[in-house]
Scaffold this active site. Sequence first.
Site, PDB file in Angstrom:
ATOM      1  CG  HIS A 127      71.319  13.927  42.941  1.00  0.00           C
ATOM      2  ND1 HIS A 127      70.325  14.021  41.925  1.00  0.00           N
ATOM      3  CD2 HIS A 127      70.823  13.051  43.054  1.00  0.00           C
ATOM      4  CE1 HIS A 127      70.218  13.640  41.233  1.00  0.00           C
ATOM      5  NE2 HIS A 127      70.569  12.609  41.528  1.00  0.00           N
ATOM      6  CG  ASP A 187      67.027  15.024  47.718  1.00  0.00           C
ATOM      7  OD1 ASP A 187      66.105  14.632  47.259  1.00  0.00           O
ATOM      8  OD2 ASP A 187      68.384  15.832  46.681  1.00  0.00           O
ATOM      9  CD  GLN A 244      68.264   7.928  47.733  1.00  0.00           C
ATOM     10  OE1 GLN A 244      67.181   6.898  48.519  1.00  0.00           O
ATOM     11  NE2 GLN A 244      68.274   8.687  46.010  1.00  0.00           N
ATOM     12  CE  LYS A 268      65.581   9.193  43.616  1.00  0.00           C
ATOM     13  NZ  LYS A 268      66.512   8.446  42.547  1.00  0.00           N
ATOM     14  CB  CYS A 291      73.477  12.105  39.286  1.00  0.00           C
ATOM     15  SG  CYS A 291      73.184  11.245  38.757  1.00  0.00           S
TER      16      CYS A 291
HETATM   17  C1  LIG Z   1      69.620  12.763  46.678  1.00  0.00           C
HETATM   18  C2  LIG Z   1      68.257  12.669  45.827  1.00  0.00           C
HETATM   19  N1  LIG Z   1      68.229  13.572  44.749  1.00  0.00           N
HETATM   20  C3  LIG Z   1      67.615  13.457  43.790  1.00  0.00           C
HETATM   21  C4  LIG Z   1      67.190  12.682  42.926  1.00  0.00           C
HETATM   22  C5  LIG Z   1      66.853  13.189  41.474  1.00  0.00           C
HETATM   23  O1  LIG Z   1      65.326  12.348  41.487  1.00  0.00           O
HETATM   24  P1  LIG Z   1      64.717  12.267  39.815  1.00  0.00           P
HETATM   25  O2  LIG Z   1      65.785  11.728  39.499  1.00  0.00           O
HETATM   26  O3  LIG Z   1      63.434  11.577  40.029  1.00  0.00           O
HETATM   27  O4  LIG Z   1      64.182  13.960  40.157  1.00  0.00           O
HETATM   28  C6  LIG Z   1      67.897  11.604  43.329  1.00  0.00           C
HETATM   29  C7  LIG Z   1      67.540  10.237  43.085  1.00  0.00           C
HETATM   30  O5  LIG Z   1      68.668  10.458  41.454  1.00  0.00           O
HETATM   31  C8  LIG Z   1      68.453  11.446  44.911  1.00  0.00           C
HETATM   32  O6  LIG Z   1      68.563  10.418  44.992  1.00  0.00           O
END
Ligand SMILES: Cc1ncc(COP(=O)(O)O)c(C=O)c1O
Lengths: 420, 420, 143, 143
Positions: free
Chosen positions: A132, A209, A212, A235, A375
Amino acid sequence: MNTLQARVRDDFPFLAAHPHRAYLDSAATSQRPRQVIDAEAAFVAADYAAVHRGSSMATGAATQAFEDARARVASFVGGAPDEIVWAENATDAINMVALGMSDAALGLGCDDARARFGLGPGDEIVVTEAEHHANLIPWQRLAARTGATLRWAAVDDDGLWGIDDLAAVVTDRTRVIAFAHVSNVTGLVAPVADVVALARRVGALTVLDACQSVPHHPVDFSVLGVDFAAFSAHKMLGPTGIGALWGRKDLLDLLPPARTGGSTITTVTMESAQFLPAPYRFEAGTQPVSQAVGFAAASDFLREIGMPAVAAHEHEITGLLVDAVAAVEGVRLIGAALGAERGPLVSFVVEGVHAHDVGQFLDDRGVTVRTGHHCAQPLHRRLGVAATTRASAYVYTDAEEVARFAAALTEVRPFFGADR
Amino acid sequence: MNTLQARVRDDFPFLAAHPHRAYLDSAATSQRPRQVIDAEAAFVAADYAAVHRGSSMATGAATQAFEDARARVASFVGGAPDEIVWAENATDAINMVALGMSDAALGLGCDDARARFGLGPGDEIVVTEAEHHANLIPWQRLAARTGATLRWAAVDDDGLWGIDDLAAVVTDRTRVIAFAHVSNVTGLVAPVADVVALARRVGALTVLDACQSVPHHPVDFSVLGVDFAAFSAHKMLGPTGIGALWGRKDLLDLLPPARTGGSTITTVTMESAQFLPAPYRFEAGTQPVSQAVGFAAASDFLREIGMPAVAAHEHEITGLLVDAVAAVEGVRLIGAALGAERGPLVSFVVEGVHAHDVGQFLDDRGVTVRTGHHCAQPLHRRLGVAATTRASAYVYTDAEEVARFAAALTEVRPFFGADR
Amino acid sequence: MSDLESLYREVILDHSRHPEGRGDVSGFAVTHHELNPSCGDEITLGLSVEDGVVTELAWEGQGCSISMASASVMSGLLKGADVEAARALIDDFRTMLRSPGVEPPERLEDAAAFQGVARYVMRVKCAMLGWVAAEACLLRAVG
Amino acid sequence: MSDLESLYREVILDHSRHPEGRGDVSGFAVTHHELNPSCGDEITLGLSVEDGVVTELAWEGQGCSISMASASVMSGLLKGADVEAARALIDDFRTMLRSPGVEPPERLEDAAAFQGVARYVMRVKCAMLGWVAAEACLLRAVG
Ligand SMILES: Cc1ncc(COP(=O)(O)O)c(C=O)c1O
Ligand SMILES: Cc1ncc(COP(=O)(O)O)c(C=O)c1O
């Protein structure tokens, strides 16, 4: 299973407000149960006050609620309270590490911090091609600031990678390995234990990270053995505006805070500032206090159901999602080799129909999905598509919703004439 | 006046829950009216979804609510929607500027960014000795990262400064002047127009800490002529977890984003990322979406009362607060020379009684105040005290509460035997 | 007509399958690249202006049916139009997308089929993609 | 007795006005500086241990009546105590502050007056300030 999910669904005002809609976008953001909404509202109505500042009873009560929330979220991921730093979201949490390392390299921390975190030319940061943007760009910037090199594990034609792909780019100069526990596009579950073993062999830090993973199955960071991990409340049934960085306490205490301000310090002169130990050194300014209360309520809600039960339910739903996509001719499931052994999501490409049009059609049929690059532009480029459509599930998703999705999906190509 | 405040008080669940308490700590954080709580809850229950991602109707509705909130908050401070960047709090907003300037100096922005924002050895950053840590430490760190020098306007024995004190340290090498619009300790209202004129003369950027001004009187940043300004929702009846950076659009578009991640970009490869124009380049990851809705509801609430009416009411209350403190023998009012021409707060020292004990005593008498250094250690050091006690008012504060404070204050020294 | 059918009028689906004006843009003096970062749709448009008239126009790109069909319909409308008329058409088109339920002017011809997009805020940018690129090219070509 | 009076017992107010043990710490082999960053209260404590007994003890500092009185009361209790007993007293004191409503052991003597602090979470750190410094000194002195 069905009893679990029927009981659970009643708790979500959003689901009640949209009885004819299948909300299949929980991988982007989840809905909040009334327990979370009510916990935050009750706190605001009766107990809200400045936290960790002053000595009044009001401050005491608010501070206790705030720190109690930290302890509950910490224990949800196998951490100690002082290993949890509040952040704006998971992105912010990852940036805290990357920006802190930048400052360590510039000598803004102590000598130990520079030794542990300070990268320079020749040093390497390793990520995967499936990350991401939140777990990619901060590392690109760290490399740009320090002169270090960013390397990455390549994915295969289907967006998947294994420990060998990572091992191929890890060297003695690798100082950090940052990777997603579960991919938000392919659903791939990373071989965390192998990555940690690899990292330890070369003395690299690991940054997970966990956006998920934490919402969907039992996660204990101390057991996983990573050094840092990031996740977001929104999430996992909690509010927006708050996420968390988990880190090993000794590392957190050493990492310089990039964002500075009130409540992070011991002594401040006009010339310089001394910082508190973690987590407070990172929590500059008024924190997302009522959101912390909501975050803890969300973790309690999940704990009460039981994360094994959540995972079991989602595994069943994931099987249905995979089947739904596989059943339609001319639809390519990303990461098909994973079958149902994946995070509770399916990303796919409908031949001859752009993802936006797919999403629009499904939306019209009462099915909310996500379309775009999620993303993860480099991954999509590697997959040879500009965009995919993603359907994702959570604890409240039921089989009937997946059936609605499955039925609508069969109509997409005919509607756009892509089957001719 | 009294009718305003009586009507207003009914809207605050917290005040209703504590009928026998005078909440005089709004300068730290304010309470939320039900209009704010309800606006956020209604959005969460019916309209919540991912914002600016994907193409579903749900996303469209949520995105519209989110952007509409931005437009309302922007117009509240005389800004255009794309001049408002959401932040975690005001501290975060100030850090965005300081960290962005650090990155500009390191060449992480374009050449124009380096020319405009990139400090180096010999360059100077100017603040005042009265700043909140949020508007001091980020500049110390910027100086440390770039080799620039931090200078400051000295305050007098009573914590006050004037344009001459600032002019005495501003030179041709001054690149940034960062200062509070209203001091959270002395209540001093800065001579913004003079500072802006001074800054323009030497080509310095101005960064205004507007935490204690925007909530209390009409503020229009475009009229003030500053370059950047920061404020927090939680000090103006809104939720925690959100603040805002206002900035001139051309400058915002040029400033490199320090915190990076999803939704901030146009094109991302494994090697590098291109960023969107402002505000999106700074809004990495899932934003405080429902908090933005609450923030806008708070600004609507204040707009409906009318900021001139808010200011008039608070001016009257401030007079009562000043009188209350001046009336007690052995109590030193900080910034006494200002009289009632100050932000709606009084900080004071009770001779012979430590601020914590003062605060505790008042708390027991049902009066919530703030004690400590109020995140302004250098100022307190200059005042010769470790801590002060502060009583602060807001739109819901009434004369009866101030009377309770005044009465309790007279009892403090006798109780601790400090009058003997 | 369902909402979906009003969004995806037959003429739109036709244009998206058989786009007009798609072609090589490398020969044009004035080109502009426009990207919709939220979805990755992109278009590169080239055009020539002679004596105040848009004489040639071509575009390359990829994206959803709305953005591709819209670029296609636009190509037919703008080619041969004088610059003033072209600008007026772009304005009309934008106004239509911002005014759900309002009847568009007749001169938009086939482009009026995009009327239904106005009710889908997230798709307005898709429909505008080519038109924004044309606007930029015109600005560059004639100021 | 009101809450406030149970917090500020007469003995506490007396000690804060006439603190015991306050004095120069520069001569001690072992000293420790303890700061409460949330309010700025601070104390520097020095002590000497000979043959397992705390023979000398002094402190400098500034802070609220609770922190100053607590350091004062502690000085009287620890001076002359053997290290084991001193540590036990520190534990007792901490336990008392964490247990609102529980009767403290008699050996805490005057320190039992701080019982009321337990109900004021934000003041527990104040009351502990000197005791934490003493604990650190003991650790340094005898391991
Ligand atoms: C794998 C992963 N990393 C990072 C993020 C970023 O999370 P957030 O938007 O809550 O900062 C997301 C979600 O958009 C994600 O699915
Ligand atoms: C003058 C001033 N600046 C900055 C801040 C920091 O605001 P926040 O904690 O919302 O980031 C405050 C409030 O604490 C303040 O009063």
